[in-house]
Design an enzyme around this catalytic site. Sequence first.
Site, PDB file in Angstrom:
ATOM      1  N   GLY A 138     134.921  25.960   8.754  1.00  0.00           N
ATOM      2  CA  GLY A 138     134.760  25.488   7.381  1.00  0.00           C
ATOM      3  C   GLY A 138     135.738  26.064   6.378  1.00  0.00           C
ATOM      4  N   ARG A 172     134.853  24.354  22.732  1.00  0.00           N
ATOM      5  CA  ARG A 172     135.310  25.730  22.492  1.00  0.00           C
ATOM      6  C   ARG A 172     134.233  26.671  23.011  1.00  0.00           C
ATOM      7  NH1 ARG A 172     134.667  25.567  15.933  1.00  0.00           N
ATOM      8  NH2 ARG A 172     132.474  25.100  15.942  1.00  0.00           N
ATOM      9  N   MET A 211     139.105  25.681   6.364  1.00  0.00           N
ATOM     10  CA  MET A 211     140.275  24.847   6.067  1.00  0.00           C
ATOM     11  C   MET A 211     139.858  23.380   6.002  1.00  0.00           C
ATOM     12  SD  MET A 211     143.312  26.778   8.028  1.00  0.00           S
ATOM     13  CE  MET A 211     142.453  26.879   9.544  1.00  0.00           C
ATOM     14  N   HIS A 254     123.764  65.648   8.555  1.00  0.00           N
ATOM     15  CA  HIS A 254     122.572  66.058   9.293  1.00  0.00           C
ATOM     16  C   HIS A 254     121.686  64.864   9.630  1.00  0.00           C
ATOM     17  CE1 HIS A 254     118.342  67.515   9.392  1.00  0.00           C
ATOM     18  NE2 HIS A 254     118.885  68.370  10.246  1.00  0.00           N
ATOM     19  N   ARG A 257     142.946  17.182  11.201  1.00  0.00           N
ATOM     20  CA  ARG A 257     142.108  18.388  11.148  1.00  0.00           C
ATOM     21  C   ARG A 257     142.942  19.634  11.378  1.00  0.00           C
ATOM     22  NH1 ARG A 257     136.601  16.435  12.779  1.00  0.00           N
ATOM     23  NH2 ARG A 257     137.008  14.393  13.630  1.00  0.00           N
ATOM     24  N   CYS A 263     132.404  65.263  22.948  1.00  0.00           N
ATOM     25  CA  CYS A 263     130.985  65.285  22.607  1.00  0.00           C
ATOM     26  C   CYS A 263     130.751  65.104  21.120  1.00  0.00           C
ATOM     27  CB  CYS A 263     130.320  66.554  23.124  1.00  0.00           C
ATOM     28  SG  CYS A 263     130.963  68.049  22.376  1.00  0.00           S
ATOM     29  N   LYS A 278     141.569  24.294  18.732  1.00  0.00           N
ATOM     30  CA  LYS A 278     141.124  22.913  18.873  1.00  0.00           C
ATOM     31  C   LYS A 278     142.158  22.098  19.655  1.00  0.00           C
ATOM     32  CE  LYS A 278     139.145  20.842  15.272  1.00  0.00           C
ATOM     33  NZ  LYS A 278     137.847  20.195  15.427  1.00  0.00           N
TER      34      LYS A 278
END
Length: 920
Positions: free
Chosen positions: A108, A366, A110, A484, A99, A864, A29
């Site tokens: 959500g 963001r 913290m 299998h 914040r 493989c 942020k």
Amino acid sequence: MAKAKKYVYFFGAGKADGRADMKELLGGKGANLAEMVSLGIPVPAGFTITTEVCTAYYENRRKYPKQLKAQADAALARVEKIMAKGFGDPANPLLVSCRSGARASMPGMMETVLNIGLTTQTIPGVIALTKNPRFVWDAYRRLIMMYSDVVMEKAAGIEPAEDQGIRRQLERVMDQVKRQVSAKSDTDLSADQLETLCRHFRDKVQEVIGKPFPDDAQEQLWGAVGAVFQSWNGRRAISYRRIENIPDSWGTAVNVQAMVFGNMGDDSATGVAFTRNPATGENVFFGEWLTNAQGEDVVAGIRTPNPLNVSTKSEHTAHLASLEEAMPETYKQLVAIRNRLEKHYRDMQDIEFTIEKGKLWMLQTRTGKRTGPAAVRMAVEMMRERLIRKEAAVTRVTPAQLDELLHRILDPKAEKNARVLAKGLPAGPGGAAGRLIFTAADAVAWTERGEEVVLCREETNPEDVEGMRVASAILTARGGMTSHAALVARGWGKCCIVGCGALHVDAHSKTVTVGGHTLREGDWVSCNGSKGVLYVGKLDTVDPDPENPLLVEFLAACDKVRKLGVRANADSPHDAATARKFGAEGIGLLRTEHMFYGEGADVPLFKLRKMILSKTPEERRAACDELFPHVKADIKGTLAAMDGLPVTIRLLDPPLHEFVPQGEEKQRELAQSLGITLEDVRARAEALHESNPMMGHRGVRLGITYPEVSQMQIRAILEAAAELRAEGKKAIPEIMIPVTCTVNELKDQQALVEKVKAEVLQKFNLKKLDFLVGTMIEIPRAALTANKMAEVAEFFSFGTNDLTQMGFGFSRDDIGAFMPDYLAKKIVDADPFQTIDQEGVGELIKVGIERGRATRPKLKVGICGEHGGDPASIHFCHKAGMNYVSCSPFRVPIARLAAAQIAVKDAAAKKGKKSKKGKR
Ligand code: PEP
Ligand code: MG
């Protein structure tokens, strides 16, 4: 004197100390707020206290570094200047928010405190400024609620009894006041009523916490900063970090920022938006907003938000005013910011904004989360727009997101609300719903009646294969990722959950019990095979579009970037065609034994059984001769389907007893055909019994004991290739010898190849035939003696299923009994049958490649085992220097993506190293 360390980064009015690439120090942020400010985007001024302070705080018995206070004061003074207000100034008060902001988004998890700075001294000042007493008292009651909860209770370590937390108690006070004045909702409360409420709130805080609510702006601010740091180690945040693998040492930053208000009247608003549609990827500005509201009101779902613009109105929101219509000028500004941010970040942004009395402020940007289809669409379209290059485009889609486009999946909306019945291993991708069926025969019968079924077994075996094929999904209580059921399902791209230990399957009574809940034949269940989750009931599904041009274009970009080849494990012409459709560049493993299972396998299986139960070489040779045309036709079909691409054909591998008939009818038929008695058949079958079949008479050992069996297969391969050549087609077979542990085994089989080759050349009147002879490396000894193995082998293919089994000494079919505990107790980080164990098995691979190439520098090397479709393992294969990976056809696109992503990462790391060297 050394300069004091910088703990506080200021931003505001076009100037910022930080940048977007400083996320480690400033959190996501803070770094992005700084970047927006530098771009000239309107952001309320503020400052970020670095993550280093958080780390120091915890290392230093919860004390801040000495210089922090002075640096924060200086930054706050700059904020005051820009906003032309004073923090704690009764005449002209500034309010701030506080914040959290970690490096990785932890939504959500913290704490946040808003409206800091409201005190009995500043409230009259704010009322005078805003001329809106109702708004101010409402802001104050929100502050008391948030602060007493976050700072005075949680951060102070108080653990109240259930339902006795301060927030709940204040909510009850509020309800009581609302009842007294007959207010239906919060907005019905008048300014006076809210003022009274605030008095009650403060009394309640004193009564419950035993301390007065702080009435000093500075005390509020530092209390909130401390609480955000404390919340890094809150229970929610810790468990989120465990799930998301976020290190505890990262710490969080704290952002202190001038408050702006979206709830100041009808010319104020708040909203969240995405620069493109996060669900579909469409290049349209998409978002939601509310007038006269604070940020949390939009996300909390209390009021239905309005659509941002006219073009994104839906049936449900058509009647609501968009921002475009309500505030056209502000909307235009927001669109300009949207364009600016996308161009700058070159990715879809998730933004938050607030409009205070007509003025637009950006509060966050963001990189936005998106669905799989949206991720692919955005990557391709941004590449077309020349916003990003192909190297960046391929990093924009995760393998799990790509998977969403390749299989039918459970409708995510339906899944969200569904009841989870049990969890197992995610063995086959996609989602499916069906009615529970407990035997393969019932699965076939029910599907013939047009029903969709989920075949539920304790574990599956080759005899279940018809039922498995018709089922929509396969569910087993036992078995691991290479069991299998898992192998077969993955090969078919079928939804499958294995090792679902909570299931008690009773095939007899046709019921399954899970934690006291019993389901019966015919009951509906739904499976998410990509996550390994079983649900009760019938959930809706969503179909993929295999020809999706965006997907094709995206994968083409991956192909241009990657260095690793991608082949498929495919056993039939049908699988080969699927593999090519998904972009396989060859077949890395054709398990010849698969032609003896499933539809149309009756005749060859019968002949194989005859061969197995033969007693003398003559009998066996005769049976081989009968089998030969079937094997040749099968191989020829696959070679033809691959149209000149290399096809690695493995000689027979499984222990023979797996093919011996169990039912009396089949045994009788066989006895008749061999001219022996039923008892004889049983006795011969009995003789094939082994204590440890996985380490018994299998793989190359069969070819050593019964050279005629190897010869028959080699001839089938070479003749198929020669015939195709005669028909003017191309074919490149690669003969692969399995389960080898010494070069002498290879020498023995190589002699057979030479002999057969001479005969085939002569028969077809050819001078040469293009083919290779190689081996699987799936026993630790083979890896360690790879220098010798490579004297004969022209290629290696790492069989990491067996190599893991033998490297760890874990039976691949029995790990269900202990692997969950190994994972839970972190004895292993991941199931080694899903992701290559780089420390141990990976070392064997590296040693194998190094020693093999010491003998034969151009040795072709691939993988493989099932790991060939696992992204983390593919990254390892790239770094180990393999030429290709091979996986089930449906995982080929994932492998193409994973190979491209590691190539980009590798190139960036190499470039970084070079430029560092240059600087030295
Ligand atoms: C392996 O062991 O990794 C392999 C591919 O062979 P299979 O699974 O058939 O044993
Ligand atoms: Mg193997």
